[in-house]
Every structure is written in structure tokens, then in C-alpha cells.
Design a protein around this motif. Structure first.
Motif, short mmCIF file in Angstrom:
data_model
loop_
_atom_site.label_atom_id
_atom_site.label_comp_id
_atom_site.label_asym_id
_atom_site.label_seq_id
_atom_site.Cartn_x
_atom_site.Cartn_y
_atom_site.Cartn_z
N ALA A 103 0.83 -1.21 0.00
CA ALA A 103 0.00 0.00 0.00
C ALA A 103 0.85 1.25 0.00
O ALA A 103 0.59 2.20 -0.75
CB ALA A 103 -0.92 0.00 1.22
N GLY A 104 1.90 1.27 0.82
CA GLY A 104 2.75 2.46 0.92
C GLY A 104 3.58 2.71 -0.33
O GLY A 104 3.71 3.84 -0.79
N LYS A 105 4.15 1.66 -0.90
CA LYS A 105 4.97 1.82 -2.10
C LYS A 105 4.14 2.26 -3.29
O LYS A 105 4.55 3.10 -4.07
CB LYS A 105 5.69 0.52 -2.45
N ALA A 106 2.97 1.68 -3.44
CA ALA A 106 2.14 2.00 -4.60
C ALA A 106 1.34 3.29 -4.41
O ALA A 106 1.14 4.04 -5.36
CB ALA A 106 1.19 0.85 -4.91
N GLY A 107 0.89 3.54 -3.19
CA GLY A 107 -0.02 4.66 -2.98
C GLY A 107 0.57 5.89 -2.36
O GLY A 107 -0.01 6.97 -2.44
N GLY A 108 1.68 5.77 -1.68
CA GLY A 108 2.30 6.94 -1.07
C GLY A 108 1.83 7.20 0.34
O GLY A 108 1.49 6.29 1.08
N ARG A 109 1.79 8.49 0.69
CA ARG A 109 1.56 8.90 2.08
C ARG A 109 0.11 9.19 2.43
O ARG A 109 -0.16 9.83 3.43
CB ARG A 109 2.38 10.15 2.37
N ALA A 178 1.86 -4.30 12.15
CA ALA A 178 2.85 -4.43 11.07
C ALA A 178 2.35 -3.74 9.80
O ALA A 178 3.14 -3.12 9.08
CB ALA A 178 3.16 -5.90 10.81
N ALA A 179 1.07 -3.84 9.51
CA ALA A 179 0.52 -3.19 8.33
C ALA A 179 0.60 -1.67 8.45
O ALA A 179 1.00 -0.99 7.50
CB ALA A 179 -0.92 -3.61 8.11
N PHE A 180 0.26 -1.14 9.61
CA PHE A 180 0.29 0.31 9.80
C PHE A 180 1.72 0.84 9.70
O PHE A 180 1.99 1.81 8.99
CB PHE A 180 -0.31 0.68 11.16
N SER A 181 2.64 0.20 10.40
CA SER A 181 4.03 0.68 10.36
C SER A 181 4.67 0.43 9.00
O SER A 181 5.46 1.25 8.54
CB SER A 181 4.85 0.05 11.48
N GLY A 182 4.32 -0.66 8.36
CA GLY A 182 4.86 -0.93 7.02
C GLY A 182 4.41 0.09 6.00
O GLY A 182 5.17 0.50 5.13
N THR A 183 3.16 0.54 6.11
CA THR A 183 2.64 1.55 5.18
C THR A 183 3.39 2.86 5.35
O THR A 183 3.83 3.47 4.38
CB THR A 183 1.14 1.77 5.41
N SER A 184 3.56 3.30 6.58
CA SER A 184 4.21 4.59 6.80
C SER A 184 5.70 4.55 6.44
O SER A 184 6.23 5.51 5.91
CB SER A 184 4.02 5.05 8.25
N LYS A 185 6.36 3.43 6.69
CA LYS A 185 7.79 3.34 6.35
C LYS A 185 8.00 3.22 4.85
O LYS A 185 8.96 3.76 4.31
CB LYS A 185 8.43 2.15 7.07
N ALA A 186 7.13 2.51 4.17
CA ALA A 186 7.29 2.33 2.72
C ALA A 186 6.96 3.60 1.95
O ALA A 186 7.44 3.80 0.84
CB ALA A 186 6.42 1.18 2.23
N ALA A 187 6.14 4.47 2.52
CA ALA A 187 5.74 5.68 1.83
C ALA A 187 6.79 6.78 1.90
O ALA A 187 6.67 7.79 1.24
CB ALA A 187 4.43 6.19 2.40
N ARG A 188 7.83 6.58 2.67
CA ARG A 188 8.87 7.62 2.81
C ARG A 188 9.63 7.84 1.56
O ARG A 188 9.89 7.14 0.73
CB ARG A 188 9.83 7.28 3.93
#
Length: 188
Positions: A103-109, A178-188
Motif C-alpha cells: 500500500a505504501g509503495k504504490a499509494g504513497g503517504r 505491522a501493516a500500519f508501520s509498514g505503510t508509513s515506512k514504505a511511503a517515505r
């Protein structure tokens, strides 16, 4: 007594230490326009500077990636449970992390993606646990997985309810975090 001859005088150039050759003498180096390095040639154009990348904020793409990751993660988590006949904590972490990173890599912040990733992780863990129950039931009854999962879904859900313990719900929390933290870290 004999006199010795004085040593021959070396020339003034031979007495000076050798210097490395310079392409331009110090006083003749081109100065270049202001803001350019001193070796730039007058009239040269500096290389273009790339503008910063725009921030990623594609909600639809992030949702599609998260849903796809949730379905794949649920299937893999179910297979792990079906093969081992145990719920495994690191697998629940993996489910949440895969969904969050997708979600974070594809969608951003976009903040909605983090919330959606948590909900999808909870649903994915639940679906994975049902798949695992159906795999175990298929082994015990001799029926195919598809027959147990699709034709006797109510029995699979009842078996899940009967076997659910507090640790089952801890895995839900682990996957959500893990989903919440993974989204925020991947969106950086």
C-alpha cells in the motif's frame, strides 16, 4: 697539504624542488561565470538540475496493491497454518508487513492507506486462518480443500470459533501493527 677543489656550484634551477606540471599557471586559470566551479569554461552551460520527484499520493493504486497483497498473503498464511497445524506469529507479521509495504509503495503517504492496510491485514489473517482450518479439515475428512472451504464454509467457521484462543487475537493485533508501520515506512 693539498687543497681540494670546491664542489661545483649547481645551477639555481637544479636546486629548486620539482613541481607537478599544472594545466594552467595559477594566474591564468579561467574564472568562469559566478556560481560555477573555477575550471568551467566561460560561456559553458551548467548541466540541468532535475526537479524533485513529486510525492506519491495515488489512493486507488495503493488500494489495488493492498487488496492484491492481502489475498496472496491470506493464501500463504493459510498454507502455513494448514501444513504446520499451528498459528505462527512471524507469519502474521509477514501478512501485515506485505500489505502495508504494498500500500505504501504504490499509494504513497495518503493516511487512508494506512487505515485500509490495517483493516485488510485483519481480514487477511482471518481468511488465512480459515484457509488453514479448511486444509486441516480436508486432510482429516479426505475431501478436497475446495469442497471443505466452499461447500462447508459454516463448518470451517465453527471450527475456527472453537479453536480460537487469546493468542489468535494477538496475531490480529500483530498483523495490524505491522501493516500500519509498514505503510508509513514504505511511503517515505
Amino acid at each position: 697539504m693539498s687543497q681540494s677543489a670546491p664542489p661545483p656550484q649547481q645551477s639555481a634551477q637544479a636546486q629548486q624542488p620539482a613541481q607537478a606540471p599544472q594545466p594552467f599557471p595559477a594566474q591564468q586559470q579561467p574564472a568562469g561565470p559566478p556560481g560555477l566551479p573555477p575550471y568551467a569554461q566561460p560561456g559553458s552551460v551548467p548541466p540541468p538540475v532535475a526537479p524533485p520527484a513529486p510525492p506519491r499520493n495515488n489512493l486507488v493504486l495503493g488500494l489495488i496493491a493492498a487488496v492484491a497483497a492481502a489475498l496472496v498473503a491470506a493464501a500463504l498464511y493459510g498454507v502455513v497454518i494448514g501444513v504446520t497445524k499451528h498459528e505462527i506469529g512471524w507469519a502474521a507479521v509477514g501478512v501485515g508487513l506485505v500489505i502495508g509495504v504494498a500500500a505504501g509503495k504504490a499509494g504513497g503517504r495518503n493516511p487512508a492507506l494506512a487505515i485500509t492496510a490495517v483493516v485488510l491485514a485483519l481480514g487477511s489473517v482471518y481468511l488465512g486462518q480459515l484457509v488453514g482450518e479448511a486444509m486441516i479439515g480436508a486432510k482429516e475428512t479426505g475431501l478436497s480443500f475446495a469442497q471443505v472451504f466452499f461447500d462447508h464454509f459454516d463448518v470451517v467457521q465453527k471450527a475456527w470459533k472453537d479453536e480460537a484462543d487469546p493468542l489468535t487475537f494477538v496475531f490480529f493485533g500483530i498483523a495490524g501493527y505491522a501493516a500500519f508501520s509498514g505503510t508509513s515506512k514504505a511511503a517515505r
